[in-house]
Design an enzyme around this catalytic site. Structure first.
Site, PDB file in Angstrom:
ATOM      1  N   GLU A  28       0.796  -1.228   0.000  1.00  0.00           N
ATOM      2  CA  GLU A  28       0.000   0.000   0.000  1.00  0.00           C
ATOM      3  C   GLU A  28       0.827   1.275   0.000  1.00  0.00           C
ATOM      4  O   GLU A  28       0.510   2.227  -0.691  1.00  0.00           O
ATOM      5  CB  GLU A  28      -0.949  -0.009   1.197  1.00  0.00           C
ATOM      6  CG  GLU A  28      -2.200   0.847   1.000  1.00  0.00           C
ATOM      7  CD  GLU A  28      -1.980   2.338   1.195  1.00  0.00           C
ATOM      8  OE1 GLU A  28      -2.772   3.134   0.655  1.00  0.00           O
ATOM      9  OE2 GLU A  28      -1.018   2.710   1.892  1.00  0.00           O
ATOM     10  N   ASP A  29       1.904   1.311   0.777  1.00  0.00           N
ATOM     11  CA  ASP A  29       2.707   2.535   0.822  1.00  0.00           C
ATOM     12  C   ASP A  29       4.185   2.175   0.848  1.00  0.00           C
ATOM     13  O   ASP A  29       4.570   1.069   1.247  1.00  0.00           O
ATOM     14  CB  ASP A  29       2.335   3.378   2.039  1.00  0.00           C
ATOM     15  CG  ASP A  29       2.748   4.842   1.883  1.00  0.00           C
ATOM     16  OD1 ASP A  29       3.170   5.228   0.768  1.00  0.00           O
ATOM     17  OD2 ASP A  29       2.650   5.600   2.866  1.00  0.00           O
ATOM     18  N   HIS A  89      -0.293   0.623   7.298  1.00  0.00           N
ATOM     19  CA  HIS A  89      -0.909   1.447   6.252  1.00  0.00           C
ATOM     20  C   HIS A  89       0.140   2.449   5.761  1.00  0.00           C
ATOM     21  O   HIS A  89       1.103   2.069   5.116  1.00  0.00           O
ATOM     22  CB  HIS A  89      -2.149   2.135   6.842  1.00  0.00           C
ATOM     23  CG  HIS A  89      -3.084   2.695   5.833  1.00  0.00           C
ATOM     24  ND1 HIS A  89      -4.338   3.168   6.155  1.00  0.00           N
ATOM     25  CD2 HIS A  89      -2.961   2.892   4.503  1.00  0.00           C
ATOM     26  CE1 HIS A  89      -4.944   3.606   5.065  1.00  0.00           C
ATOM     27  NE2 HIS A  89      -4.123   3.464   4.055  1.00  0.00           N
ATOM     28  N   ILE A  91       3.347   5.042   5.679  1.00  0.00           N
ATOM     29  CA  ILE A  91       4.688   4.940   6.258  1.00  0.00           C
ATOM     30  C   ILE A  91       5.511   6.161   5.858  1.00  0.00           C
ATOM     31  O   ILE A  91       5.356   6.702   4.758  1.00  0.00           O
ATOM     32  CB  ILE A  91       5.385   3.633   5.799  1.00  0.00           C
ATOM     33  CG1 ILE A  91       6.739   3.438   6.501  1.00  0.00           C
ATOM     34  CG2 ILE A  91       5.537   3.583   4.287  1.00  0.00           C
ATOM     35  CD1 ILE A  91       7.348   2.062   6.253  1.00  0.00           C
ATOM     36  N   ASP A 144      -2.241   8.270   6.162  1.00  0.00           N
ATOM     37  CA  ASP A 144      -0.825   8.442   5.842  1.00  0.00           C
ATOM     38  C   ASP A 144      -0.228   9.484   6.773  1.00  0.00           C
ATOM     39  O   ASP A 144      -0.953  10.205   7.478  1.00  0.00           O
ATOM     40  CB  ASP A 144      -0.677   8.866   4.379  1.00  0.00           C
ATOM     41  CG  ASP A 144       0.739   8.683   3.847  1.00  0.00           C
ATOM     42  OD1 ASP A 144       1.532   7.971   4.497  1.00  0.00           O
ATOM     43  OD2 ASP A 144       1.055   9.250   2.790  1.00  0.00           O
ATOM     44  N   ASN A 199      -5.621  12.024   1.824  1.00  0.00           N
ATOM     45  CA  ASN A 199      -5.094  10.658   1.754  1.00  0.00           C
ATOM     46  C   ASN A 199      -3.579  10.686   1.912  1.00  0.00           C
ATOM     47  O   ASN A 199      -3.060  10.763   3.009  1.00  0.00           O
ATOM     48  CB  ASN A 199      -5.543  10.027   0.432  1.00  0.00           C
ATOM     49  CG  ASN A 199      -5.277   8.549   0.344  1.00  0.00           C
ATOM     50  OD1 ASN A 199      -4.160   8.085   0.556  1.00  0.00           O
ATOM     51  ND2 ASN A 199      -6.297   7.769   0.013  1.00  0.00           N
ATOM     52  N   ASP A 245      -3.958   8.627  -4.598  1.00  0.00           N
ATOM     53  CA  ASP A 245      -3.699   7.914  -3.346  1.00  0.00           C
ATOM     54  C   ASP A 245      -2.432   8.502  -2.714  1.00  0.00           C
ATOM     55  O   ASP A 245      -2.362   9.705  -2.485  1.00  0.00           O
ATOM     56  CB  ASP A 245      -3.579   6.412  -3.626  1.00  0.00           C
ATOM     57  CG  ASP A 245      -3.954   5.550  -2.433  1.00  0.00           C
ATOM     58  OD1 ASP A 245      -3.439   5.805  -1.334  1.00  0.00           O
ATOM     59  OD2 ASP A 245      -4.747   4.609  -2.596  1.00  0.00           O
ATOM     60  N   ASN A 246      -1.430   7.700  -2.448  1.00  0.00           N
ATOM     61  CA  ASN A 246      -0.218   8.215  -1.809  1.00  0.00           C
ATOM     62  C   ASN A 246       0.587   9.105  -2.750  1.00  0.00           C
ATOM     63  O   ASN A 246       0.532   8.951  -3.975  1.00  0.00           O
ATOM     64  CB  ASN A 246       0.651   7.048  -1.334  1.00  0.00           C
ATOM     65  CG  ASN A 246       0.004   6.299  -0.192  1.00  0.00           C
ATOM     66  OD1 ASN A 246      -0.332   6.876   0.832  1.00  0.00           O
ATOM     67  ND2 ASN A 246      -0.198   4.998  -0.376  1.00  0.00           N
TER      68      ASN A 246
END
Length: 344
Positions: A28-29, A89, A91, A144, A199, A245-246
């Protein structure tokens, strides 16, 4: 239009790409440690998602010096914590004055309880040592975070609802229940008390600006950081017509984001992550900013229809390499040909 009903993407790559071995439950990250050519990857997210009971939360290490086979290595975590309720989640990392690497990781339990876990990286053993676990009333639904110092960070809450149904209602009514929080090592304060779906978040290399993706609003916003990080001022909105997203900002100030270009696919995929017959399109965007933060240019180095990379959530670059994370599936590595990311 909201669900991208008539939208589709067409596959293209910035160069040769491959799926990275060893990742099963997502990536995810990603936190890039540029000076050392490595990245930490979070896996096994539980966040209002339809996940299988066997999903394992892990942090992986990726080494950019490898030439194949391309793989990650699971990182051993030392310290007292509930391993059965470790589902990382967002980082971020901070380079300490003594040269040490400190990681900050958002964690959700199976009961959807939230915390920030702080780790120190042991270079010799290649293990993480747990420093502390932080809980706070303002960590409402953390997504995040961006490390500011070895004790402080800025965190996004992407909403307030704690169930899939109530989250859907929030989104349907476009209620601004998200927020951005500053934690100074002891106490928290609001940077943005109410906003829509913040996000990904990243501290710009100049340390004077904050880059935040507002996912459902389909934009990335730039904020100016005030003294002591206790307030922000709005600088620029970048509308992108895709669910961002990230975010990652490279040393040249270029923004990279993993995005979800077709919302109806993303919604279906994220409610049944372990069903390999259901995929969601992926997209990586590269955004160059003018020096005065008043204008920008967007290019698209990578898109995929979901069969190769499903539900992209993160993108980081190291030299001529691109690492792409997904919410609950693969990790993808690509080489970048310069002409594929060139701007006019």
């Amino acid at each position: 239009l909201t669900l991208d009903i008539n939208k589709r993407v067409y596959n293209h790559r910035p160069g040769s790409c491959r799926q990275v071995e060893g990742v099963v439950y997502g990536s995810e990250d990603i936190a890039l440690i540029e000076d050392e050519g490595i990245a930490f990857v979070t896996s096994g997210l539980i966040h209002l998602l339809g996940r299988g009971k066997d999903v394992k939360g892990q942090i992986f290490l990726y080494d950019f010096s490898q030439k194949g086979p391309y793989k990650v290595v699971p990182v051993k975590i030392n310290g007292h914590y509930d391993k059965n309720n470790f589902h990382p989640h967002g980082i971020s990392h901070f380079m300490r004055s003594d040269g040490g690497i400190r990681l900050f990781v958002i964690n959700h339990s199976k009961k959807f309880e939230h915390s920030v876990m702080v780790f120190d990286w042991d270079r010799k053993s290649k293990e993480l040592n747990l420093v502390r676990i932080i809980k706070d009333d303002k960590f409402i639904r953390p997504n995040d975070l961006a490390a500011i110092s070895d004790n402080a960070f800025i965190l996004t809450n992407d909403g307030s609802a704690q169930t899939t149904f109530t989250s859907f209602i929030e989104e349907l009514l476009m209620i601004p229940t998200g927020s951005v929080v500053y934690y100074d090592g002891k106490a928290s304060s609001w940077l943005i008390a109410k906003t829509r779906t913040p996000n990904g978040i990243f501290l710009h290399p100049d340390r004077k600006h904050l880059v935040v993706s507002h996912a459902s609003a389909e934009r990335i916003s730039i904020y100016g950081l005030k003294k002591n990080y206790h307030s922000v001022s709005h600088v620029l909105d970048i509308p992108l017509l895709t669910l961002t997203d990230n975010v990652f900002v490279d040393k040249d100030g270029v923004i990279w984001t993993g995005a979800h270009p077709v919302l109806k696919e993303t919604m279906r995929h994220l409610t049944d992550c372990e069903n390999l017959k259901i995929n969601a399109s992926s997209q990586v965007l590269r955004i160059t900013l003018s020096k005065d933060f008043k204008s920008y240019e967007v290019t698209e180095p990578f898109t995929d229809d979901g069969r190769f990379a499903s539900g992209s959530s993160a993108a980081v670059t190291f030299k001529n390499q691109l690492l792409i994370g997904t919410v609950c599936r693969q990790l993808v590595h690509c080489y970048i040909s310069p002409e594929t990311v060139a701007t006019s």
